[in-house]
Enzyme design. Structure first.
Site, PDB file in Angstrom:
ATOM      1  N   ASN A  44      -2.003  -6.931   1.120  1.00  0.00           N
ATOM      2  CA  ASN A  44      -3.313  -7.055   0.477  1.00  0.00           C
ATOM      3  C   ASN A  44      -3.429  -8.339  -0.351  1.00  0.00           C
ATOM      4  O   ASN A  44      -2.480  -8.725  -1.020  1.00  0.00           O
ATOM      5  CB  ASN A  44      -3.558  -5.845  -0.422  1.00  0.00           C
ATOM      6  CG  ASN A  44      -3.664  -4.560   0.390  1.00  0.00           C
ATOM      7  OD1 ASN A  44      -4.271  -4.555   1.446  1.00  0.00           O
ATOM      8  ND2 ASN A  44      -3.049  -3.499  -0.100  1.00  0.00           N
ATOM      9  N   ARG A  47     -25.613 -15.065 -42.596  1.00  0.00           N
ATOM     10  CA  ARG A  47     -24.377 -14.539 -42.000  1.00  0.00           C
ATOM     11  C   ARG A  47     -24.669 -13.125 -41.515  1.00  0.00           C
ATOM     12  O   ARG A  47     -25.062 -12.280 -42.311  1.00  0.00           O
ATOM     13  CB  ARG A  47     -23.234 -14.504 -43.020  1.00  0.00           C
ATOM     14  CG  ARG A  47     -21.879 -14.015 -42.448  1.00  0.00           C
ATOM     15  CD  ARG A  47     -20.782 -14.177 -43.491  1.00  0.00           C
ATOM     16  NE  ARG A  47     -20.854 -15.523 -44.018  1.00  0.00           N
ATOM     17  CZ  ARG A  47     -20.954 -15.811 -45.321  1.00  0.00           C
ATOM     18  NH1 ARG A  47     -20.933 -14.871 -46.230  1.00  0.00           N
ATOM     19  NH2 ARG A  47     -21.070 -17.080 -45.722  1.00  0.00           N
ATOM     20  N   SER A  57       0.851  -1.174   0.000  1.00  0.00           N
ATOM     21  CA  SER A  57       0.000   0.000   0.000  1.00  0.00           C
ATOM     22  C   SER A  57       0.890   1.228   0.000  1.00  0.00           C
ATOM     23  O   SER A  57       1.927   1.227   0.666  1.00  0.00           O
ATOM     24  CB  SER A  57      -0.890  -0.036   1.248  1.00  0.00           C
ATOM     25  OG  SER A  57      -1.386   1.238   1.548  1.00  0.00           O
ATOM     26  N   LYS A  91       0.113  -3.148   5.724  1.00  0.00           N
ATOM     27  CA  LYS A  91      -0.882  -4.007   5.100  1.00  0.00           C
ATOM     28  C   LYS A  91      -0.273  -4.980   4.090  1.00  0.00           C
ATOM     29  O   LYS A  91       0.679  -4.653   3.394  1.00  0.00           O
ATOM     30  CB  LYS A  91      -1.927  -3.155   4.378  1.00  0.00           C
ATOM     31  CG  LYS A  91      -2.822  -2.369   5.332  1.00  0.00           C
ATOM     32  CD  LYS A  91      -3.938  -1.704   4.557  1.00  0.00           C
ATOM     33  CE  LYS A  91      -4.866  -2.738   3.971  1.00  0.00           C
ATOM     34  NZ  LYS A  91      -5.676  -2.222   2.880  1.00  0.00           N
TER      35      LYS A  91
END
Lengths: 348, 348, 348, 348
Positions: D277, D308, D269, D275
């Site tokens: 993550n 088509r 982070s 942190k």
């Protein structure tokens, strides 16, 4: 745009560039510069630091492989970019870089800059299409034309009546896109958990200063509140949808048996040389359907858990730029298609 | 709402009624009455005819099986309704019924009336939720709470900070819904191919008169120009999405291991009596995702071929009322959920 | 099916009944009976208890308001149903009711019974359509017909060639639907967290015994593993899509200017008496698009968090029965449409 | 993959290459070579012509700008490719190039080759993930773990029980993908309107010969019958969905407050250094949702008008390769994620 040569049919180089690496790096540099100015103005970092940061943005060369690696590791390019940029700033001022901000501030604001530019491009294309429609109406508006309801010939009206049904939604959508622009070309500044804590009493002024320098609207933090982005994507799909309706009409009116429209520059066939296919008209239908699908998926990203969801954010990245390109490509096709249309009339 | 007892969980009787047979018949009668008045005012039908038509709307009883059969045969309920209603008008005035109009005028305008009423209901529910959020903030706003980013505890903020992230999008969406209301609570009057031919010079006045009598905005014919309906559906999905985010947050914060929210009245389990499940929160997530999907499908209906597409129109009917109910149900769940929330705090 | 008289156009009473309250109550009674037999056979409850449970299923009358209230409170009808049913069993045997099972076992298995019946209905309709196509080919197969590619007349082929392009996908889908049936008409028996703990060494035998009694395939618990349901929904959308292609072709070939198909029983117009609208063909297109959207949303429910997700489960309920009805309605329309088609030919 | 550095997070170079220009050109050369051999074998072109065509494939250098221009003009790269390739063949044999075929035969078959290769890649990745799951179960399977239902702690089970819920769907999907492979790795050979007219009595043999040489399954022409492609796309979304479920579980179990999973190599982070993550887990959720959306849009392309449809075909190109990359990227993330998981246990 994956798939052989698909970019030639459904891509849009101008809009892809708005969401490309170069544009992102430039926008992130703008963010760091403007944030430094605004935090210096608020007295939170030294003016010398702001000057050093501004100086570092000039000639900064990103290590793109490093950014890509950071993206893969962190799920967002912000941390790697901030680290690279910080290293480019003179040592004593590095702590002032990205002051009080979080990656999401940087990346969302960079995207807001792209969206603002996108709106300008789309507006120009809408204006060109509307001008072409007006020219077509001036040239052929009084010609009688058979109207069709529920796939059956109904009653005659005029080419002008028909063109009105194409023109009015685009006029309304042009105005709506301008409103949506105001909702998404906004600054994002919240800090780690959206509370602007590091800015104290200066928070509102810093956000306003950041917005002003970047030419964006000011806004309260919207880390987890994404309805404006999703709504913007919806508006893009409306534009593509209105063009898809024109494409469907052109393809129907240009059918061999109907012959109410003659198209200049139709596509060729490898097996049937006599055919002139309404390629752009068909592509408009395909792009409209793709845009509708992408808009629906983008709306799934509103279920954005907690203060920042990597899952929801990634889903936005997977869909919103693709929606921009899809809608842009539709406008580009329509810009070429409308002038290629000649009504033959024949409702009598 | 198909599926056993699903209506109890995800239905919304009040909103279903707005799109039900009774409401439609009443709205179609209003249309025929108002059109008769407006065409009489313009001198296109006799005042006696308008009076006879008005009289016939009183006490008119539809043959519902006949309307259903007409729907099946014609793909739209309009022709059968007009035939039934015309038969209820005194013989000499029957030709004046539905003068110059087409089924789509009738049915689209009836739906516009329903959408206008829908907006009033949704607005009231949004107001109630916003009031409950404000009350919760007043009661618990200063309590510390752990913020979470990317599914990890991040930094502490407060319950008030959290509630702001729920409140702001709903406030913005309340305003947006009001704007969208102005786009869809509009009259539809075009005649067979959208040109109002039967009304001659009186067309604009008749449309305005019709709109005024019905409390709708006046509008140019929009038979094949459906971007306002699709945009409205998108806005409904934004509302559901913003509520889905609240639901996701509540479910996450109420997890056994997190315990930051205590919920009154959680659901029971047939096998685990100790559990109190965050049912309404989970349902909000489901409704948000369903709404996003329906909005994307509704946008497919913008590829509306020619002057009236049975395919695109039917697709709108399959999705827009369902979107209204889905969003309404989400609002109703949120109205019950917010007052059931008690934050426990615990970020320290 | 919300929306005025929409059920008459796009509903399917036979299939709605398969997913209705009556069918669900009957299926849940079957589950409780079969589970009691199987657990008694394994020696886990007394034979008398199984007999008492079997007896209680006869003449059991559910308190439907109570079930609806339970659905609203618990997010699933299971706990309320089990409580009601248990109360209907003689006191000493109540503990044996629902032994070792959880609500999800009950509700998923009841749905599996509905899906098995659904497949039988759909198969019958597919067979009828294929027979009608074969009859049409026998009658008109050698008639010349203009083929169209990219919305332009291409080269002549025959009605038989055309019919082959409609027939082959339906033949393949009929076989595929039968495969999918084997994947979803399966028992669910896992207990509270999917481990069949209460059954000990008898678990596999009980699951097999339950499956055998209910006419379902045996399966390992799949509480959170929903890919077979999502795949089944995808298959339903394929069927609707193949029919939507037929609808699109019919509408195109029946255009006034093309006139290659004449339709018996076309819809009427309130304003243009000369028109015969290809209503069923257009509805097929709308149903195909709705089914595609629902299938995409159902696939969102695969992100099923942990051992049981109320959010994902509710999303399945919102989409899978609706998909069944949508596909069923498409088959019913196609059953009526194919015999109404007469090719006019005219490719020469 | 539009969007700054998004390819690093959600792209898949190996799979993108399968759908890239180089692969397409190689596959189209293979088609022309194999078709020449097969038509020569049937006596429809001279052996010398087949030899000349085979020779021309060696060292053929496409004018890519010309192919892109052709794509833009014709809506399909086939005509430009055939023209370029024909010019590379010795003059007397040019008429034998692409004999009896149409662009769609060329382009659909080239895509079928890509899909066959895709399946091999996906199967290898599924095998690797299954092996990693088995290793994890062997290492930690007996560890107790709290099961969670409806976002609440339920009852303890084991890591092995948990891993079973991840493993079983992937095992089933591996088998299903193999079935789907047989449905889409098929030859397309129909000629201009799908009737193989130019091949006369040799048609079946030529198709079989083409298929054999290309390592594809033989098939009747399927120009407008696209349910197998749409079904394949659905299967890809099922794979992505099953992985998204794993991602959701990992992110939930790795929450700070739950702590039941420790992840090696979590993301960083920019603002919160503490942190780690669960980036890959979140990306799996995003990719699952994107895949579900793309699958739903691809199913819209089943409404393929006439022999088509340029619109429907283009919509497939916009969605199917993107689905392949999305699913491929999900598998690649899961391959890295599973070995990074360590269960901490702690259900007691």
């Amino acid at each position: 745009m994956i798939g052989p040569f698909l970019a030639a049919l459904a891509g849009d180089a101008e809009i892809e560039a708005l969401f490309g690496d170069d544009a992102a790096i430039a926008a992130m540099l703008d963010f760091e510069w403007a944030l430094a100015e605004a935090t210096a103005e608020a007295g939170l970092i030294a003016p010398e630091a702001a000057a050093a940061i501004a100086a570092a943005t000039v000639g900064f060369t990103a290590d793109r492989a490093g950014l890509a690696a950071g993206m893969r590791r962190d799920g967002v390019v912000g941390p790697a970019f901030v680290a690279q940029f910080r290293a480019a700033v003179a040592l004593p001022h590095r702590a002032a870089v990205h002051f009080g901000a979080t990656s999401q501030d940087l990346v969302d604001t960079a995207q807001a800059l792209a969206l603002g530019r996108l709106c300008a491009v789309l507006d120009g294309r809408l204006a060109a299409i509307l001008a072409a429609l007006a020219a077509l109406k001036a040239a052929q508006g009084t010609l009688p034309l058979m109207a069709h309801t529920r796939m059956q010939a109904a009653l005659p009206f005029t080419v002008g009546d028909k063109l009105d049904t194409w023109t009015r939604p685009l006029e309304r959508l042009r105005a709506r896109l301008d409103e949506e622009r105001g909702r998404v070309a906004t600054v994002q500044l919240g800090g780690p958990v959206g509370t602007r804590t590091a800015y104290g009493a200066g928070a509102a002024a810093i956000s306003a200063g950041l917005a002003r320098r970047l030419g964006l609207a000011d806004a309260e933090p919207w880390h987890g509140a994404r309805e404006r982005l999703a709504g913007f994507g919806g508006c893009l799909a409306l534009v593509a949808g209105a063009l898809g309706k024109i494409g469907a009409d052109v393809a129907l009116l240009a059918q061999s048996e109907v012959g109410a429209i003659r198209l200049a520059g139709g596509g060729t066939s490898s097996a049937m040389a006599h055919k002139a296919n309404p390629v752009a008209a068909e592509v408009l239908v395909a792009l409209a359907r793709h845009a509708a699908g992408l808009a629906g998926t983008l709306m799934q990203a509103m279920v954005h858990e907690n203060e920042r969801s990597g899952a929801a954010w990634t889903l936005e990245w997977l869909t919103l730029p693709a929606l921009a390109v899809t809608t842009g490509a539709a406008l580009a096709h329509a810009e070429r298609l409308v002038p290629a249309v000649t009504f033959v009339g024949g409702a009598d």
